[in-house]
Design a protein around this motif. Structure first.
Motif, PDB file in Angstrom:
ATOM      1  N   CYS A  28       0.878  -1.184   0.000  1.00 13.70           N
ATOM      2  CA  CYS A  28       0.000   0.000   0.000  1.00 13.70           C
ATOM      3  C   CYS A  28       0.910   1.226   0.000  1.00 13.70           C
ATOM      4  O   CYS A  28       1.837   1.314   0.792  1.00 13.70           O
ATOM      5  CB  CYS A  28      -0.906   0.024   1.227  1.00 13.70           C
ATOM      6  SG  CYS A  28      -1.853   1.573   1.391  1.00 13.70           S
ATOM      7  N   CYS A  83      -6.952   2.041   4.160  1.00 11.37           N
ATOM      8  CA  CYS A  83      -6.679   3.449   3.840  1.00 11.37           C
ATOM      9  C   CYS A  83      -7.841   4.035   3.028  1.00 11.37           C
ATOM     10  O   CYS A  83      -8.356   5.111   3.323  1.00 11.37           O
ATOM     11  CB  CYS A  83      -5.383   3.581   3.034  1.00 11.37           C
ATOM     12  SG  CYS A  83      -3.896   3.393   4.036  1.00 11.37           S
ATOM     13  N   CYS A  90       0.406   3.202   3.660  1.00  9.03           N
ATOM     14  CA  CYS A  90       0.640   2.683   4.997  1.00  9.03           C
ATOM     15  C   CYS A  90       1.639   1.548   4.915  1.00  9.03           C
ATOM     16  O   CYS A  90       1.984   1.105   3.826  1.00  9.03           O
ATOM     17  CB  CYS A  90      -0.662   2.234   5.669  1.00  9.03           C
ATOM     18  SG  CYS A  90      -1.368   0.732   4.978  1.00  9.03           S
ATOM     19  N   CYS A 146      -4.597   0.287   0.089  1.00  4.76           N
ATOM     20  CA  CYS A 146      -5.315  -0.788   0.776  1.00  4.76           C
ATOM     21  C   CYS A 146      -6.731  -0.364   1.145  1.00  4.76           C
ATOM     22  O   CYS A 146      -7.058   0.819   1.205  1.00  4.76           O
ATOM     23  CB  CYS A 146      -4.543  -1.279   1.999  1.00  4.76           C
ATOM     24  SG  CYS A 146      -4.637  -0.208   3.442  1.00  4.76           S
TER      25      CYS A 146
HETATM   26 ZN   LIG Z   1      -2.925   1.382   3.397  1.00  6.99          ZN
END
Ligand SMILES: [Zn+2]
Length: 274
Positions: free
Chosen positions: A26, A90, A29, A87
């Protein structure tokens, strides 16, 4: 390696400065093996509200490796611009919350009075997030490090600046952007040209138009912060870092195209030399 880097490498010649990181699961993150989803770069509510979901755009970026050959991509409908490797956590979490908070400010009409601190912060974070989503997903050098991308989940990294502009009716109520690096810099007399070139190449500038509102977002090379670069001189009105006095909506400069707004950066020290 990102597809864009392999493409540039295949063309031969020197590679401009860029962030070199393995491609993460991702972009926003550190969760490994994150369950990814597709994020519309410009949210569907926005392209829907502007009535431009099916409008075709030709995004453009400026290649420093071949500055005379602007790299223009093929036309695609706006709705087709999606980012992968974001992701679900997120996408459905902080990004979705940011969209909800930004929506009334992005579409406010008429725009009257002075920007509030809350509005400036929301707009700055939304435009900074959008600039980074464009940087990681579209053909251009990666110029924002993981720590700064991750910080967008909670705020605005301290190497980012955001300046606002208005778009005149001639610009059309559309969505448009360009990724580049500042074209000019004010530098200390003793600084070597090669160092200046590196700093400029490592600086991201993204000009974004959403309807009648536009922004110029910059991300400085680390370890610089915006204080160390000592600011940019954009032909737009800075709103981040928060100025002592925020502008009135009516005082923002107006342009016919968000792409034309140039940034001069003032370099006070070489971020690559401690
Ligand atoms: Zn993420």
């Amino acid at each position: 390696m990102r597809a864009y880097d392999s493409y540039v490498a295949k063309q031969g010649g020197r590679m401009a400065e860029r962030v070199r990181e393995p491609i993460p699961d991702c972009w926003f993150c550190a969760t490994p093996k994150a369950k990814t989803s597709r994020e519309h770069i410009f949210p569907r509510w926005l392209t829907g509200e502007l009535g431009v979901r099916d409008e075709e755009v030709t995004p453009m970026h400026v290649r420093l490796e071949a500055p005379n050959a602007d790299h223009v991509m093929t036309k695609r409908p706006l709705a087709g611009f999606v980012a992968t490797r974001i992701c679900q956590e997120c996408n459905n979490g902080w990004m979705s919350e940011l969209e909800t908070t930004a929506r009334p400010v992005l579409t406010e009409s008429p725009r009257k009075g002075r920007l509030t601190r809350a509005e400036a912060e929301i707009l700055a974070r939304w435009f900074a997030k959008t600039a980074v989503v464009l940087n990681v997903s579209q053909n251009f050098r990666l110029l924002v490090e993981a720590r700064d991308r991750h910080e967008l989940a909670i705020g605005i990294p301290n190497n980012a600046t955001v300046a606002l502009m208005r778009l005149s009716p001639a610009a059309g109520k559309t969505v448009d952007w360009i990724q580049t690096s500042p074209m000019t810099a004010l530098v200390p007399a003793a600084m070597e040209q090669a160092a200046v070139q590196r700093i400029i190449e490592r600086t991201l500038q993204v000009n974004i138009q959403v309807g009648d509102l536009g922004a110029v977002v910059t991300f400085a090379a680390r370890p610089n912060t915006t204080e160390a670069v000592e600011g940019y001189l954009p032909a737009a009105t800075p709103i981040w870092p928060l100025p002592a006095r925020l502008p009135a909506w009516g005082s923002l400069p107006r342009y016919d195209s968000a792409r034309d707004v140039a940034v001069t950066m003032r370099i006070v020290q070489n971020p690559f030399v401690r």
